[in-house]
Design a protein around this motif. Structure first.
Motif, PDB file in Angstrom:
ATOM      1  N   ARG A  92       0.821  -1.216   0.000  1.00 43.54           N
ATOM      2  CA  ARG A  92       0.000   0.000   0.000  1.00 43.54           C
ATOM      3  C   ARG A  92       0.853   1.264   0.000  1.00 43.54           C
ATOM      4  NH1 ARG A  92      -4.782  -1.044   4.359  1.00 43.54           N
ATOM      5  NH2 ARG A  92      -5.553   0.877   3.398  1.00 43.54           N
ATOM      6  N   ILE A  93       2.032   1.177   0.657  1.00 41.58           N
ATOM      7  CA  ILE A  93       2.941   2.331   0.684  1.00 41.58           C
ATOM      8  C   ILE A  93       4.344   1.841   0.995  1.00 41.58           C
ATOM      9  CG2 ILE A  93       2.689   2.873   3.154  1.00 41.58           C
ATOM     10  CD1 ILE A  93       2.570   5.874   2.185  1.00 41.58           C
ATOM     11  N   SER A  94       5.343   2.514   0.455  1.00 40.38           N
ATOM     12  CA  SER A  94       6.735   2.097   0.638  1.00 40.38           C
ATOM     13  C   SER A  94       7.392   2.851   1.790  1.00 40.38           C
ATOM     14  CB  SER A  94       7.527   2.340  -0.639  1.00 40.38           C
ATOM     15  OG  SER A  94       7.632   3.729  -0.896  1.00 40.38           O
ATOM     16  N   SER A  95       8.514   2.309   2.271  1.00 37.56           N
ATOM     17  CA  SER A  95       9.270   2.965   3.350  1.00 37.56           C
ATOM     18  C   SER A  95       9.788   4.325   2.901  1.00 37.56           C
ATOM     19  CB  SER A  95      10.445   2.084   3.791  1.00 37.56           C
ATOM     20  OG  SER A  95       9.993   0.852   4.302  1.00 37.56           O
ATOM     21  N   GLU A  96      10.201   4.419   1.638  1.00 34.59           N
ATOM     22  CA  GLU A  96      10.725   5.690   1.131  1.00 34.59           C
ATOM     23  C   GLU A  96       9.651   6.772   1.142  1.00 34.59           C
ATOM     24  OE1 GLU A  96      11.077   2.779  -0.305  1.00 34.59           O
ATOM     25  OE2 GLU A  96      13.243   2.431  -0.079  1.00 34.59           O
ATOM     26  N   GLU A  97       8.417   6.387   0.742  1.00 36.16           N
ATOM     27  CA  GLU A  97       7.327   7.368   0.735  1.00 36.16           C
ATOM     28  C   GLU A  97       7.016   7.849   2.153  1.00 36.16           C
ATOM     29  OE1 GLU A  97       4.330   6.427  -2.892  1.00 36.16           O
ATOM     30  OE2 GLU A  97       4.618   4.770  -1.482  1.00 36.16           O
TER      31      GLU A  97
END
Length: 524
Positions: free
Chosen positions: A184-189
């Motif tokens: 659903r979402i990345s660590s970078e985001e």
């Protein structure tokens, strides 16, 4: 100032200074607590914004997928009306009814998975359209009967309003509910969103983060995240339709304490500097006051001793003069000579005391000219011993010499250094209640010669030893006139020895005598 008043003032000033320090510490601690509260508030505000931003990121992803489907020319599988709101109004002026209808049309698409990496062949996505319809009815009344006839219908498709968005949000929340967090979402985001929001809220310190599913860490986290009770703050993310979530975004600040301290570092530094200055000034003032009181007491003792010692020779001189005036005495040459000798000796005694005081005064002002020349230390000792040997013999004592030094050439002033030795010997005699027993030693130590004068007299305590070379200082024995003197002899001795680049020490034990040691540099 009385002793009690002096002590009271010192205690009050000390308590006031301690109170000021505690008040400063209280205010600094209070400021630090406020900074910590502001920090926590700013972090929570930042996390709330990040939570909303994460939801917005998902929404944008959902919209992107929707746009891709529309552009591909897909047709919806089903269409349904999600909500319908109808309300009527009556236009009295035109005798018309107006019916407004607001509805949301949902068109469901079933298409292959393109946007999300999931384990299904197809996914379902809905297209929402806001339908606004306006119908106008004409009202007529004939023979008491009312009839309504539609005369106009207007339809348009507009952007979703607040109610429509809520329905839309509910739909996509259901869509993403079962997806893994890392899809659903990345660590970078998450890192970028946190960095932006924290900086916007003035939280400029390093941070670590992680998203937890209940009590288990997910793949969305930074490399060095550790959950700690005192510095980790969390906020729910990926809320469901009931505004609840099992997912918590935690942020930890490893350097939180350092960051908070830096915000009040200037205040702490200034407080420490000013407090230190006050403490130093206060300590110096108290020390000077105590020193002045001691000096005042010593000078009082000195004046009492000086008065007593001058009183006796003055009385003796007066008696001698009165005796000489006596007609029976004036004709007796032997008695006249005896009384004249007494007058001369007492006058010489007073002159010596005055000279002693003046010498010390000149030494302190560096006005005493001390010229030095090459002399033999043993020669100075022999000369000094002749000044006191008759007194020692009269008291049935002895002075033994132990001249073991082979080299004794020193640069010294013969008169002043002889006075130094005589003063030490004189003290040894005066402070021996029984017959004085004195030993004088010399020996070489490297490039120096050592002179030791040891007696078996009364000795002195450790406290007296520390102050014996101070001007005017005398040990209190209950009767300040028990031993004649002004506390100037040893002060003079130390000043002369120092002027000769020498060093003097004393070792003593109460009741067992004293040893004075003088170290002088040899000359070739």
């Amino acid at each position: 100032m009385g002793k009690k008043l002096f002590v009271l003032l010192v205690v009050l000033m000390s308590l006031s200074l301690i109170g000021i320090i505690f008040v400063q510490a209280f205010f600094i601690n209070n400021t630090l607590e406020n900074e910590e509260k502001n920090f926590t508030s700013n972090v929570i505000r930042s996390l709330s914004s990040v939570s909303k931003a994460i939801e917005k990121v998902e929404l944008l992803g959902y919209n992107k997928l929707y746009q891709e489907i529309i552009e591909s020319g897909k047709k919806p599988d089903t269409t349904e009306l999600k909500a319908s709101i109808v309300f009527d109004t009556f236009d009295e002026e035109n005798n018309r009814y107006i019916r407004n209808r607001n509805a949301i049309s949902e068109e469901s698409f079933k298409v292959p998975s393109q946007f999300f990496d999931i384990d299904f062949d197809t996914i379902s996505i809905s297209k929402f359209t806001n339908i606004r319809e306006r119908k106008v009815f004409e009202r007529t009344e004939v023979d008491g009967k009312v009839s309504i006839k539609p005369i106009e219908t207007i339809k348009n498709f507009s952007a979703m309003d607040e109610i429509d968005r809520a329905i839309y949000k509910s739909s996509y929340r259901e869509f993403f509910k079962d997806y893994p967090v890392y899809k659903r979402i990345s660590s970078e985001e998450v890192f970028n969103l946190l960095e932006k929001q924290l900086e916007a809220n003035n939280v400029k310190t390093n941070f670590e983060f992680a998203i937890y599913d209940e009590d288990l860490a997910t793949k969305v986290q930074s490399d060095n995240f550790e959950k700690t009770p005192n510095s980790t703050i969390g906020v729910p993310v990926f809320l469901d339709n009931n505004n609840e979530s099992d997912f918590i975004l935690y942020v930890d600040f490893p350097q939180r304490r350092k960051f908070l301290l830096s915000s009040v570092l200037g205040m702490i530094a200034l407080s420490i500097i000013f407090t230190s200055i006050i403490i130093l000034a206060y300590s110096s003032a108290i020390y000077q006051l105590i020193k002045q009181r001691q000096i005042s007491q010593i000078k009082t003792d000195f004046i009492n001793n000086m008065t007593h010692e001058f009183k006796t020779p003055i009385a003796t001189i007066n008696l001698a003069l009165d005796s000489i005036k006596n007609p029976k005495i004036i004709g007796d040459q032997d008695k006249v000579k005896r009384y004249l000798k007494m007058i001369k000796d007492e006058n010489k005694r007073m002159h010596a005391q005055v000279e002693n005081v003046l010498r010390i005064s000149k030494l302190e002002k560096n006005e005493l000219n001390i010229s030095k020349e090459r002399v033999k230390l043993h020669d100075l000792l022999e000369d000094a011993l002749t000044h006191v040997e008759l007194i020692v013999e009269d008291r049935k004592g002895y002075i033994k010499t132990h001249f073991n030094a082979e080299k004794t050439s020193v640069l010294a002033n013969e008169t002043h250094f002889t006075n130094v030795i005589v003063n030490i010997l004189d003290n040894a005699i005066k402070y021996s209640d029984d017959e004085p027993k004195i030993d004088v030693y010399t020996e070489n130590a490297g490039t120096n010669v050592l002179l030791k004068i040891a007696d078996q007299g009364n000795g002195m305590s450790k406290q007296v030893q520390r102050r014996v070379f101070e001007k005017f200082y005398r040990e209190h024995t209950g009767n300040v006139h028990n031993v004649k003197g002004h506390g100037l002899g040893l002060a003079y001795v130390k000043r002369i020895v120092d002027d000769h680049q020498g060093y003097i020490t004393v070792e003593s034990e109460k009741g067992k005598g004293s040893v004075f040691t003088i170290k002088l540099p040899l000359i070739s």
